[in-house]
Design an enzyme around this catalytic site. Structure first.
Site, mmCIF file in Angstrom:
data_model
loop_
_atom_site.group_PDB
_atom_site.id
_atom_site.type_symbol
_atom_site.label_atom_id
_atom_site.label_comp_id
_atom_site.label_asym_id
_atom_site.label_seq_id
_atom_site.Cartn_x
_atom_site.Cartn_y
_atom_site.Cartn_z
ATOM 1 C CG HIS A 1 40.148 2.458 -97.905
ATOM 2 N ND1 HIS A 1 39.544 2.853 -96.733
ATOM 3 C CD2 HIS A 1 39.718 3.334 -98.844
ATOM 4 C CE1 HIS A 1 38.788 3.918 -96.954
ATOM 5 N NE2 HIS A 1 38.865 4.224 -98.232
ATOM 6 C CB THR B 1 32.282 2.772 -91.316
ATOM 7 O OG1 THR B 1 33.057 3.877 -91.818
ATOM 8 C CG2 THR B 1 30.864 2.863 -91.850
HETATM 9 P P1 OAD Z 1 36.953 4.563 -87.695
HETATM 10 O O1 OAD Z 1 38.012 4.272 -86.692
HETATM 11 O O2 OAD Z 1 36.866 5.954 -88.217
HETATM 12 O O3 OAD Z 1 35.526 4.172 -87.104
HETATM 13 C C1 OAD Z 1 35.287 2.944 -86.494
HETATM 14 C C2 OAD Z 1 33.820 2.860 -86.145
HETATM 15 O O4 OAD Z 1 33.579 1.585 -85.595
HETATM 16 C C3 OAD Z 1 33.329 3.892 -85.127
HETATM 17 O O5 OAD Z 1 32.139 4.502 -85.608
HETATM 18 C C4 OAD Z 1 33.044 3.056 -83.875
HETATM 19 O O6 OAD Z 1 31.959 3.560 -83.114
HETATM 20 C C5 OAD Z 1 32.685 1.722 -84.504
HETATM 21 N N1 OAD Z 1 32.873 0.541 -83.624
HETATM 22 C C6 OAD Z 1 33.750 0.346 -82.633
HETATM 23 N N2 OAD Z 1 33.613 -0.881 -82.097
HETATM 24 C C7 OAD Z 1 32.612 -1.500 -82.783
HETATM 25 C C8 OAD Z 1 31.996 -2.782 -82.708
HETATM 26 N N3 OAD Z 1 32.378 -3.701 -81.816
HETATM 27 N N4 OAD Z 1 30.998 -3.051 -83.585
HETATM 28 C C9 OAD Z 1 30.595 -2.130 -84.486
HETATM 29 N N5 OAD Z 1 31.144 -0.905 -84.596
HETATM 30 C C10 OAD Z 1 32.145 -0.587 -83.762
HETATM 31 O O7 OAD Z 1 37.143 3.492 -88.894
HETATM 32 P P2 OAD Z 1 36.597 3.555 -90.405
HETATM 33 O O8 OAD Z 1 35.259 4.184 -90.462
HETATM 34 O O9 OAD Z 1 36.758 2.214 -90.952
HETATM 35 O O10 OAD Z 1 41.429 4.479 -94.368
HETATM 36 O O11 OAD Z 1 37.653 4.524 -91.060
HETATM 37 C C11 OAD Z 1 37.593 4.768 -92.424
HETATM 38 C C12 OAD Z 1 38.977 4.869 -93.014
HETATM 39 O O12 OAD Z 1 39.750 5.809 -92.266
HETATM 40 C C13 OAD Z 1 39.782 3.590 -92.918
HETATM 41 O O13 OAD Z 1 39.523 2.677 -93.969
HETATM 42 C C14 OAD Z 1 41.193 4.093 -93.004
HETATM 43 C C15 OAD Z 1 41.100 5.292 -92.099
HETATM 44 O O14 OAD Z 1 41.979 6.328 -92.373
HETATM 45 C C16 OAD Z 1 42.598 4.199 -94.950
HETATM 46 O O15 OAD Z 1 43.497 3.646 -94.352
HETATM 47 C C17 OAD Z 1 42.678 4.630 -96.370
#
Ligand code: OAD
Length: 251
Positions: free
Chosen positions: A122, A192
């Site tokens: 990204h 994620t």
């Molecule tokens: P999300 O905000 O959708 O998900 C974050 C994940 O991290 C969730 O499943 C939480 O449960 C988990 N989480 C929280 N704290 C944590 C910790 N301490 N250790 C491990 N896991 C933890 O974020 P992404 O999956 O990265 O795209 O989102 C994907 C994309 O959506 C991003 O790259 C962004 C966004 O729109 C763009 O900007 C293009």
């Protein structure tokens, strides 16, 4: 006595035998560094019309509003440091013969922890790209001296070097990540929600090709059903524990 193997031990056992390993990370890996995630309570997208700040249409409508949002994120990120999860994922590049670190994050914290050759699906929030001539540069200044920033080559307006909704992912990074996922023995999915495609498709690619999938996340992601091992808790705690176990069993 034959005790029930803990999930951590099971993960360590799978990793100990693996030569090819892919780590796939999302915002959660940076949560313990103080970086907000996107979804859920307190998430970056909560209560904010994503289409205003994370689409090409939003940028065309009001570039300065979009730049203010990214400049504020840059200022917050400039204060963040890698956490133990980033450190373990960086160290593993020297542990496994074939190791690929793929991230959806734009924060650069994997590199700050010493990771080399990270595949960025990204883009990067530190990259600025000219909307006219396409020239790209890395700029760490936060706040930026001028909004919107201008191309150092042609003087036209720059945009953040991140991928917005409705845009293609960087072709080479996606191709390399897909290839690694299709050939890996273990895929470790860290922090994620696995709801944004095509990135999340890497989990399906690896699982379909027979890889062992390990998920590290306090909550089940949308693709948790594909995981062979589920490590439920914060990555900054669990990955160092896993690394210690891995070092112990491989000694
Ligand atoms: P999300 O905000 O959708 O998900 C974050 C994940 O991290 C969730 O499943 C939480 O449960 C988990 N989480 C929280 N704290 C944590 C910790 N301490 N250790 C491990 N896991 C933890 O974020 P992404 O999956 O990265 O795209 O989102 C994907 C994309 O959506 C991003 O790259 C962004 C966004 O729109 C763009 O900007 C293009």
């Amino acid at each position: 006595m034959v005790g029930k193997m803990s999930e951590l031990e099971r993960a360590a056992e799978r990793l100990r035998r693996a030569r090819r390993v892919v780590a796939f990370t999302g915002a959660g890996v940076s949560a313990e560094s103080g970086v907000p995630t996107f979804r859920g309570a307190g998430g970056l997208w909560e209560g904010r019309p994503v289409e205003e700040v994370a689409t090409p249409q939003g940028f065309a409508a009001d570039p300065v509003r979009v730049w203010r949002f990214y400049d504020e994120r840059r200022c917050n990120l400039a204060r963040c440091r890698p956490n133990p999860a980033h450190e373990v994922l960086a160290r593993w590049q020297d542990r496994f013969p074939a190791y690929t670190l793929v991230t959806q994050n734009v924060d650069g914290l994997h590199e700050d922890a010493g990771a080399r050759a990270v595949l960025h699906l990204h883009g990067s929030i530190w990259a600025l790209r000219c909307t006219a001539c396409g020239r790209e540069r890395v700029e760490r200044a936060a706040p930026l001296p001028e909004l919107p920033p201008r191309c150092t080559g042609c003087g036209e307006m720059e945009r953040p070097g991140v991928v917005w909704f409705g845009e293609y992912l960087p072709e080479e990074a996606l191709r390399a990540a897909s290839r690694a996922a299709a050939a890996t023995e273990v895929l470790i999915v860290v922090g994620t929600s696995a709801v944004v495609y095509p990135a999340a498709g890497l989990v399906q690619t690896a699982a379909a090709a027979g890889a062992v999938v390990i998920e590290v996340n306090p909550e089940a992601s949308a693709l948790a059903h594909l995981a062979d091992v589920e490590l439920r808790g914060p990555a900054g705690v669990l990955l160092p524990q896993l690394d210690t176990l891995l070092t112990a069993v491989s000694a």
